[in-house]
Scaffold this motif. Sequence first.
Motif, PDB file in Angstrom:
ATOM      1  N   SER A  53       2.163  -4.108 -13.668  1.00 20.73           N
ATOM      2  CA  SER A  53       1.716  -5.496 -13.713  1.00 20.73           C
ATOM      3  C   SER A  53       0.196  -5.564 -13.809  1.00 20.73           C
ATOM      4  CB  SER A  53       2.176  -6.237 -12.446  1.00 20.73           C
ATOM      5  OG  SER A  53       1.492  -5.738 -11.310  1.00 20.73           O
ATOM      6  N   ARG A  54      -0.301  -6.725 -14.214  1.00 23.42           N
ATOM      7  CA  ARG A  54      -1.740  -6.963 -14.237  1.00 23.42           C
ATOM      8  C   ARG A  54      -2.354  -6.694 -12.850  1.00 23.42           C
ATOM      9  NH1 ARG A  54      -5.271 -10.308 -17.239  1.00 23.42           N
ATOM     10  NH2 ARG A  54      -3.517 -11.044 -18.486  1.00 23.42           N
ATOM     11  N   LEU A  55      -1.587  -6.992 -11.809  1.00 25.58           N
ATOM     12  CA  LEU A  55      -2.064  -6.811 -10.450  1.00 25.58           C
ATOM     13  C   LEU A  55      -2.452  -5.366 -10.158  1.00 25.58           C
ATOM     14  CD1 LEU A  55      -2.523  -8.077  -7.666  1.00 25.58           C
ATOM     15  CD2 LEU A  55      -0.080  -7.808  -7.222  1.00 25.58           C
ATOM     16  N   GLU A  56      -1.770  -4.421 -10.779  1.00 21.51           N
ATOM     17  CA  GLU A  56      -2.098  -3.005 -10.563  1.00 21.51           C
ATOM     18  C   GLU A  56      -3.480  -2.662 -11.096  1.00 21.51           C
ATOM     19  OE1 GLU A  56       1.288  -0.297 -11.446  1.00 21.51           O
ATOM     20  OE2 GLU A  56       2.446  -2.156 -11.535  1.00 21.51           O
ATOM     21  N   GLY A 115      -4.024  -3.256   4.261  1.00 27.20           N
ATOM     22  CA  GLY A 115      -3.142  -4.387   3.984  1.00 27.20           C
ATOM     23  C   GLY A 115      -3.034  -5.363   5.136  1.00 27.20           C
ATOM     24  N   ASN A 116      -3.823  -5.175   6.198  1.00 24.81           N
ATOM     25  CA  ASN A 116      -3.750  -6.007   7.407  1.00 24.81           C
ATOM     26  C   ASN A 116      -2.326  -6.134   7.928  1.00 24.81           C
ATOM     27  OD1 ASN A 116      -5.357  -7.554   9.334  1.00 24.81           O
ATOM     28  ND2 ASN A 116      -4.176  -9.324   8.662  1.00 24.81           N
ATOM     29  N   GLY A 117      -1.624  -5.007   7.898  1.00 24.25           N
ATOM     30  CA  GLY A 117      -0.256  -4.976   8.397  1.00 24.25           C
ATOM     31  C   GLY A 117       0.795  -4.937   7.306  1.00 24.25           C
ATOM     32  N   PHE A 118       0.466  -5.393   6.091  1.00 21.95           N
ATOM     33  CA  PHE A 118       1.409  -5.246   4.979  1.00 21.95           C
ATOM     34  C   PHE A 118       1.418  -3.788   4.525  1.00 21.95           C
ATOM     35  CE2 PHE A 118       0.804  -9.805   4.834  1.00 21.95           C
ATOM     36  CZ  PHE A 118       2.056 -10.277   4.477  1.00 21.95           C
ATOM     37  N   PRO A 119       2.571  -3.280   4.081  1.00 23.23           N
ATOM     38  CA  PRO A 119       2.667  -1.859   3.749  1.00 23.23           C
ATOM     39  C   PRO A 119       2.015  -1.532   2.410  1.00 23.23           C
ATOM     40  CG  PRO A 119       4.777  -2.939   3.380  1.00 23.23           C
ATOM     41  CD  PRO A 119       3.879  -3.965   4.001  1.00 23.23           C
ATOM     42  N   VAL A 120       0.931  -0.779   2.487  1.00 27.21           N
ATOM     43  CA  VAL A 120       0.257  -0.286   1.285  1.00 27.21           C
ATOM     44  C   VAL A 120      -0.610   0.900   1.701  1.00 27.21           C
ATOM     45  CG1 VAL A 120      -1.644  -1.944   1.549  1.00 27.21           C
ATOM     46  CG2 VAL A 120      -1.199  -0.907  -0.706  1.00 27.21           C
ATOM     47  N   SER A 121      -0.612   1.928   0.878  1.00 27.30           N
ATOM     48  CA  SER A 121      -1.465   3.093   1.116  1.00 27.30           C
ATOM     49  C   SER A 121      -2.008   3.555  -0.226  1.00 27.30           C
ATOM     50  CB  SER A 121      -0.690   4.216   1.812  1.00 27.30           C
ATOM     51  OG  SER A 121       0.341   4.705   0.969  1.00 27.30           O
ATOM     52  N   ALA A 122      -2.899   4.540  -0.174  1.00 26.13           N
ATOM     53  CA  ALA A 122      -3.528   4.960  -1.426  1.00 26.13           C
ATOM     54  C   ALA A 122      -3.990   6.406  -1.340  1.00 26.13           C
ATOM     55  CB  ALA A 122      -4.724   4.060  -1.747  1.00 26.13           C
ATOM     56  N   LEU A 123      -3.941   7.060  -2.484  1.00 24.60           N
ATOM     57  CA  LEU A 123      -4.579   8.357  -2.703  1.00 24.60           C
ATOM     58  C   LEU A 123      -5.656   8.145  -3.758  1.00 24.60           C
ATOM     59  CD1 LEU A 123      -4.810  11.497  -2.657  1.00 24.60           C
ATOM     60  CD2 LEU A 123      -3.039  11.505  -4.434  1.00 24.60           C
ATOM     61  N   MET A 182     -10.298   7.612  -9.542  1.00 25.72           N
ATOM     62  CA  MET A 182      -8.953   7.103  -9.805  1.00 25.72           C
ATOM     63  C   MET A 182      -8.240   6.887  -8.474  1.00 25.72           C
ATOM     64  SD  MET A 182      -7.713   9.463 -13.055  1.00 25.72           S
ATOM     65  CE  MET A 182      -6.612   8.222 -13.734  1.00 25.72           C
ATOM     66  N   VAL A 183      -7.210   6.039  -8.501  1.00 25.22           N
ATOM     67  CA  VAL A 183      -6.437   5.742  -7.299  1.00 25.22           C
ATOM     68  C   VAL A 183      -4.972   5.580  -7.673  1.00 25.22           C
ATOM     69  CG1 VAL A 183      -6.808   3.238  -7.509  1.00 25.22           C
ATOM     70  CG2 VAL A 183      -6.268   4.223  -5.266  1.00 25.22           C
ATOM     71  N   LYS A 184      -4.106   5.930  -6.756  1.00 30.95           N
ATOM     72  CA  LYS A 184      -2.690   5.667  -6.923  1.00 30.95           C
ATOM     73  C   LYS A 184      -2.165   5.103  -5.606  1.00 30.95           C
ATOM     74  CE  LYS A 184       1.162   7.296  -9.609  1.00 30.95           C
ATOM     75  NZ  LYS A 184       1.761   8.389 -10.397  1.00 30.95           N
ATOM     76  N   PHE A 185      -1.419   4.004  -5.705  1.00 29.52           N
ATOM     77  CA  PHE A 185      -0.950   3.305  -4.515  1.00 29.52           C
ATOM     78  C   PHE A 185       0.451   3.768  -4.114  1.00 29.52           C
ATOM     79  CE2 PHE A 185      -3.916   0.181  -6.456  1.00 29.52           C
ATOM     80  CZ  PHE A 185      -4.836   0.129  -5.416  1.00 29.52           C
ATOM     81  N   HIS A 213       8.415   1.377  -4.874  1.00 24.56           N
ATOM     82  CA  HIS A 213       7.772   0.253  -4.210  1.00 24.56           C
ATOM     83  C   HIS A 213       6.253   0.385  -4.105  1.00 24.56           C
ATOM     84  CE1 HIS A 213      11.640  -1.406  -3.340  1.00 24.56           C
ATOM     85  NE2 HIS A 213      12.012  -0.362  -2.618  1.00 24.56           N
ATOM     86  N   GLY A 214       5.689   1.479  -4.579  1.00 27.59           N
ATOM     87  CA  GLY A 214       4.235   1.635  -4.515  1.00 27.59           C
ATOM     88  C   GLY A 214       3.461   0.494  -5.153  1.00 27.59           C
ATOM     89  N   PRO A 215       3.866   0.019  -6.327  1.00 31.65           N
ATOM     90  CA  PRO A 215       3.101  -1.050  -6.980  1.00 31.65           C
ATOM     91  C   PRO A 215       3.680  -2.445  -6.789  1.00 31.65           C
ATOM     92  CG  PRO A 215       4.568  -0.082  -8.582  1.00 31.65           C
ATOM     93  CD  PRO A 215       4.833   0.630  -7.274  1.00 31.65           C
ATOM     94  N   GLU A 216       4.623  -2.635  -5.825  1.00 31.47           N
ATOM     95  CA  GLU A 216       5.192  -3.984  -5.688  1.00 31.47           C
ATOM     96  C   GLU A 216       4.084  -4.973  -5.344  1.00 31.47           C
ATOM     97  OE1 GLU A 216       5.611  -5.824  -2.740  1.00 31.47           O
ATOM     98  OE2 GLU A 216       4.694  -4.301  -1.475  1.00 31.47           O
ATOM     99  N   THR A 217       4.295  -6.220  -5.727  1.00 34.63           N
ATOM    100  CA  THR A 217       3.188  -7.168  -5.765  1.00 34.63           C
ATOM    101  C   THR A 217       2.725  -7.649  -4.397  1.00 34.63           C
ATOM    102  OG1 THR A 217       4.700  -9.054  -6.051  1.00 34.63           O
ATOM    103  CG2 THR A 217       3.888  -7.984  -8.050  1.00 34.63           C
ATOM    104  N   VAL A 218       3.610  -7.648  -3.392  1.00 37.94           N
ATOM    105  CA  VAL A 218       3.208  -8.164  -2.081  1.00 37.94           C
ATOM    106  C   VAL A 218       2.156  -7.266  -1.435  1.00 37.94           C
ATOM    107  CG1 VAL A 218       3.995  -8.556   0.283  1.00 37.94           C
ATOM    108  CG2 VAL A 218       5.284  -9.497  -1.632  1.00 37.94           C
TER     109      VAL A 218
END
Length: 451
Positions: A102-105, A269-277, A121-124, A303-308
């Motif tokens: 998505s554009r969001l990525e 993510g302030n508690g929302f699930p997201v991480s990154a390399l 570079m980054v990968k979520f 689910h790495g790139p899901e929009t939430v």
Amino acid sequence: MTSVPPTPAQPVFTESARLQARLHDLVPGGAHTYARGSDQYPETMTPIIEHGRGARVWDADGNVYVEYGMGLRSVTLGHAYEPVNAAVRDVLDRGMSFSRPSRLEVEAAEDFLGLVSGADMVKFAKNGSDATTAALKLARAATGRDMVAVADQPFFSTDDWFIGGTPMNAGIPATTRVGTVGFVYNDLGSLRALFDAHPGRIAAVFMEAATALHDPAPGFLEGVRELCTAQGAVLVFDEMITGFRWSAHGAQAVYGVTPDLSTWGKAMGNGFPVSALAGRRELMELGGLRTDAERVFLLSTTHGPETVGLTAFRAVVEAYRREDPVATMRRQGTKLAEACNEVIAAAGLTEFVDVVGHPACLVFRTRDAEGRPSQPMRTVFLAELLRRGVLGQSFVISAAHTDADVEHTVTAVAGALPAYEKALTDGPEAVLDGRPVAPALRATAAPRRLK
């Protein structure tokens, strides 16, 4: 603030106890994270949370607490922080997961790399363990080596390469465990000795640039950087805790040392699930399409790139641009530590309990009558704080902790000290109702085994 309040009425945990018992029937350990387990809290005081707002949470029995730890350090802006929630609500009507990027990525990656200047570079992903294990895989592919050196810091991954080196290593082959070797933080010689003992074998060095209790000694991080470069090993900084607490740019920016790879999560993510390399292009591209080398299977997650998660991350970045939560955490944490230590000193108990650490990542240390670190005395302190409306295994603060929250906490600490002193004199068993807390990572369920 320094006066000792009257002993409060014992809070009721009837519904929390029922729900906790049911969780033990349904979920191994009764929690989805070992640090959240009932064995980490006084045996008869295990609140089950209903909701939170700002720095306060409410449990299933209606008790309200000033909370510390903040989702295992994943919340810096406060529970239910409205600008993040509003952004997430908006994106929900636009879909969460698609069959193409998505554009969001693009936008989230640009935001991230705008913060972390040493990364190309980054990968979520969704959790920190996936990111750290991906970093190790890249390092092994890039170097052709198999071993990893890890600093003597609490936690890097749930995966075998790290957990195999902890007491909770059942199910992990010895052949895996021997591939991970440890060195002492702030002791460059101990790392150099590993390279000497395993020439041409160490693919990566994993470490936090700083911890709650330890800043890097002068020249230490620079020495690690030089040693890794000279030895051909990949330097990985774990920014799970330091990222967005020490700085939005990570501890690497605070201390001016750039790793080859870095791993992120928790507060991004302030508690929302997201991480990154994140890291150098020549390493990251080993998992991409601009390489002639054998490809690395790198963080291919549904689910790495899901929009939430990515939307929450972008909203956190915007909040850090608009405000200064790092400065707020530093200010409130400093105020909390100084005031707590003041009432502790006034009670004559500084030798036995104190509040120390980085202002955004404070811990309380509990010691017995002989001055030794003590789990029973920790349990006494935790229980007395819970009775006074303070929930936390530490004093990890957020930018939502107000002056009133700090004052409430200091008053609770003052109120806890008479029971703490009695436990020092008569023994913790004279104060405790139930068994003491136990280390989260231990070989057996004892000493908190359930019947």
